[in-house]
Structure formats: C-alpha cells, structure tokens
Design an enzyme around this catalytic site. Sequence first.
Site, PDB file in Angstrom:
ATOM      1  N   ASN A   1       0.884  -1.173   0.000  1.00  0.00           N
ATOM      2  CA  ASN A   1       0.000   0.000   0.000  1.00  0.00           C
ATOM      3  C   ASN A   1       0.916   1.215   0.000  1.00  0.00           C
ATOM      4  O   ASN A   1       1.496   1.541   1.031  1.00  0.00           O
ATOM      5  CB  ASN A   1      -0.899  -0.016   1.244  1.00  0.00           C
ATOM      6  CG  ASN A   1      -1.696   1.279   1.376  1.00  0.00           C
ATOM      7  OD1 ASN A   1      -1.967   1.940   0.372  1.00  0.00           O
ATOM      8  ND2 ASN A   1      -2.056   1.644   2.592  1.00  0.00           N
TER       9      ASN A   1
ATOM     10  N   LYS B   1       0.275   4.282  -0.273  1.00  0.00           N
ATOM     11  CA  LYS B   1      -0.293   5.501   0.326  1.00  0.00           C
ATOM     12  C   LYS B   1      -0.062   6.701  -0.621  1.00  0.00           C
ATOM     13  O   LYS B   1      -0.070   6.510  -1.824  1.00  0.00           O
ATOM     14  CB  LYS B   1       0.284   5.755   1.716  1.00  0.00           C
ATOM     15  CG  LYS B   1       0.259   4.500   2.595  1.00  0.00           C
ATOM     16  CD  LYS B   1       0.535   4.788   4.043  1.00  0.00           C
ATOM     17  CE  LYS B   1       0.764   3.497   4.794  1.00  0.00           C
ATOM     18  NZ  LYS B   1       0.331   3.574   6.188  1.00  0.00           N
TER      19      LYS B   1
ATOM     20  N   HIS C   1      -9.374   1.310   4.605  1.00  0.00           N
ATOM     21  CA  HIS C   1      -8.096   1.479   5.309  1.00  0.00           C
ATOM     22  C   HIS C   1      -8.305   2.427   6.495  1.00  0.00           C
ATOM     23  O   HIS C   1      -9.093   3.379   6.409  1.00  0.00           O
ATOM     24  CB  HIS C   1      -7.038   2.034   4.349  1.00  0.00           C
ATOM     25  CG  HIS C   1      -5.661   1.973   4.919  1.00  0.00           C
ATOM     26  ND1 HIS C   1      -5.192   2.921   5.797  1.00  0.00           N
ATOM     27  CD2 HIS C   1      -4.666   1.075   4.762  1.00  0.00           C
ATOM     28  CE1 HIS C   1      -3.956   2.599   6.154  1.00  0.00           C
ATOM     29  NE2 HIS C   1      -3.609   1.484   5.539  1.00  0.00           N
TER      30      HIS C   1
ATOM     31  N   GLU D   1      -6.646   4.802   7.583  1.00  0.00           N
ATOM     32  CA  GLU D   1      -6.396   6.217   7.285  1.00  0.00           C
ATOM     33  C   GLU D   1      -7.606   6.851   6.598  1.00  0.00           C
ATOM     34  O   GLU D   1      -7.911   8.029   6.809  1.00  0.00           O
ATOM     35  CB  GLU D   1      -5.116   6.356   6.440  1.00  0.00           C
ATOM     36  CG  GLU D   1      -3.879   6.054   7.279  1.00  0.00           C
ATOM     37  CD  GLU D   1      -2.684   5.541   6.507  1.00  0.00           C
ATOM     38  OE1 GLU D   1      -2.664   5.620   5.264  1.00  0.00           O
ATOM     39  OE2 GLU D   1      -1.748   5.012   7.156  1.00  0.00           O
TER      40      GLU D   1
ATOM     41  N   GLU E   1      -5.658  -5.130  10.304  1.00  0.00           N
ATOM     42  CA  GLU E   1      -4.672  -4.076  10.554  1.00  0.00           C
ATOM     43  C   GLU E   1      -4.994  -3.361  11.871  1.00  0.00           C
ATOM     44  O   GLU E   1      -5.804  -2.423  11.883  1.00  0.00           O
ATOM     45  CB  GLU E   1      -4.704  -3.066   9.405  1.00  0.00           C
ATOM     46  CG  GLU E   1      -4.349  -3.665   8.065  1.00  0.00           C
ATOM     47  CD  GLU E   1      -3.646  -2.657   7.178  1.00  0.00           C
ATOM     48  OE1 GLU E   1      -2.548  -2.979   6.711  1.00  0.00           O
ATOM     49  OE2 GLU E   1      -4.166  -1.551   6.994  1.00  0.00           O
TER      50      GLU E   1
ATOM     51  N   GLY F   1       2.034   2.214  10.586  1.00  0.00           N
ATOM     52  CA  GLY F   1       2.939   3.344  10.436  1.00  0.00           C
ATOM     53  C   GLY F   1       3.576   3.794  11.743  1.00  0.00           C
ATOM     54  O   GLY F   1       4.153   4.876  11.821  1.00  0.00           O
TER      55      GLY F   1
ATOM     56  N   SER G   1       3.114  -2.245  10.288  1.00  0.00           N
ATOM     57  CA  SER G   1       4.566  -2.248  10.496  1.00  0.00           C
ATOM     58  C   SER G   1       5.209  -3.609  10.196  1.00  0.00           C
ATOM     59  O   SER G   1       6.181  -3.987  10.844  1.00  0.00           O
ATOM     60  CB  SER G   1       4.913  -1.765  11.907  1.00  0.00           C
ATOM     61  OG  SER G   1       4.410  -0.452  12.112  1.00  0.00           O
TER      62      SER G   1
HETATM   63  C1  PEP Z   1      -0.765   0.042   5.720  1.00  0.00           C
HETATM   64  O1  PEP Z   1      -0.656   1.133   5.172  1.00  0.00           O
HETATM   65  O2  PEP Z   1      -1.741  -0.690   5.489  1.00  0.00           O
HETATM   66  C2  PEP Z   1       0.282  -0.374   6.658  1.00  0.00           C
HETATM   67  C3  PEP Z   1       0.172  -1.533   7.260  1.00  0.00           C
HETATM   68  O3  PEP Z   1       1.306   0.513   6.850  1.00  0.00           O
HETATM   69  P1  PEP Z   1       2.726   0.192   7.598  1.00  0.00           P
HETATM   70  O4  PEP Z   1       3.197  -1.134   7.042  1.00  0.00           O
HETATM   71  O5  PEP Z   1       3.592   1.332   7.199  1.00  0.00           O
HETATM   72  O6  PEP Z   1       2.434   0.100   9.036  1.00  0.00           O
END
Ligand code: PEP
Length: 257
Positions: free
Chosen positions: A13, A15, A99, A101, A171, A177, A217
């Site tokens: 992803n 972003k 997501h 975000e 998630e 992040g 992460s």
């Molecule tokens: C994501 O954007 O879905 C995500 C898991 O980000 P990160 O791996 O940076 O935590």
Amino acid sequence: MNKAVRKAVIAGNWKMNKTRPEAKALLEELKPMVADVKDVEVVACVPFTNLETALAATAGSNIKIGAENCHFEKSGAFTGEISADMLAEMGVEYVVLGHSERRQYFNETDETVNKRTKAALAAGLKPIVCVGELLWERECNITEEVIARQIKLDFYDVSAEDLKKCIIAYEPVWAIGTGKTATADQAEEVCAFIRATLAKLYGADVAEAITIQYGGSMNAGNAAELVSKTNVDGGLIGGASLKAADFTTIIKAAVNG
Ligand code: PEP
C-alpha cells in the site's frame, strides 16, 4: 486448518507516495527480484495517478496492480472521486477499501466500506477490506467485538460467492505506520477470530477459503514469523513496500510461510 488451500497475498500500500517516474523506477527494480515467485500473489496498490504507469511497467509480469480506494456510485456528481468501473476498465485488479487512514481522516464508515465493497465486486475488482481495532479498544478488551462488528457490517449483504473474491486485511490501527507490530501470536489470534466469525456467517468451507492478511509495520525482519502463523495468509505492507529489497524479502518470507 489447512493453510495450503489459500494463496498468500503480499500487497504493498504505497499511500500518498511516488511520482510517476518514481513509481516506474520502483516497479522496474522489483520486477526481476520477484520474477520467480509463483505461490504468492504480489500486488502493488498505488495512487490513482500512478495506475497507468504501474500497469504498463508490470504488463506481462507476476505483479498485479491495485488502487487504494474507490467510490461506491457508478458515476455522477462526486467531484474528486474515482469509480470502481473506471479502475476495472484500466485493468486494475485489486482495490484497498476501509483502510484506517480513510476511516480516520476521511470519515469513512462501515456503511460506506460496505457500499464500496459491493461496488468493487460488481465491477469485477478484488477488494482488500481492512479491519482493525484502535489501541483504546484493545486496552478496553473489546478487540473481538470491534472486529466482529466490522466484519458483519463491511460484508453485509455480500454473498458467499462474492466474499471468496475478497481479501480481509487485519490491521490493528495502533500498529500502522507506528513501528509497533502486533506480535505473531496477537496477529494469529485475531486472524483466527476473523475466520471463526466468517465460519458462523458463511460456513466453515467458505471461511477456510478466504485470504486473511496481517498489516501493521510488517517489515523484512518480522514478516517470516507473522506469515508462518496458520491464519495469516500474507500481508498488507505500507512503508516497507516502498523499498524493493525489503518488499522482496517479505514476499520471499511468504513463499516459505
Ligand atoms: C498500511 O498502510 O496498510 C500499513 C500496514 O502501513 P505500515 O506497514 O507502514 O504500518
């Protein structure tokens, strides 16, 4: 449990990152590094502006392209939005929906995630639907209630046949992040709970067939342990998908997972 019935999916992803030349460069670097990967589906979910570049750069390769969202209406007066049909027509295969975000910064709700999921399915896209609890919800010990609610609402009125075209990404919001990864046991516990919830709603056979990813992460150092878990069928990767070498290490971990 039989993990072998499901194909692991490692999806990046991106972003709001990468201009078109940067997107092309990253995918050109990644292509040869993952060319021999067969048992894991490799997906790059990229900003709308990069879709055409990404599709051209990956044509004929084993890297599939996804978008990071879509609107739920087919067309009309929705300035700034992109429909599922627009994505499908380009040759986009996957779309990330719900997501955290999007939920946090753009007021998306389970109701609109449900509508987007149904619109994506109707257009022939494969939705990657994200669910996950806030830190506060985990601390209050209501993770399972939160996840069950999201699963029930996000997939409301989605048939078993259509559910099989979806991926669910677990998630935990506190791990996205932040550099704080859920432990492999925490990830497994919630992914198993998601599968059990699906089994109650759709039956065990359908639940067994669904790919459930972990995201939060995940990186080159922790991926192998996470994807080795019985109910973790790959990952949705943010930051680490922007570096070809790290993303490749995660993909290769899933091959052995
Ligand atoms: C994501 O954007 O879905 C995500 C898991 O980000 P990160 O791996 O940076 O935590």
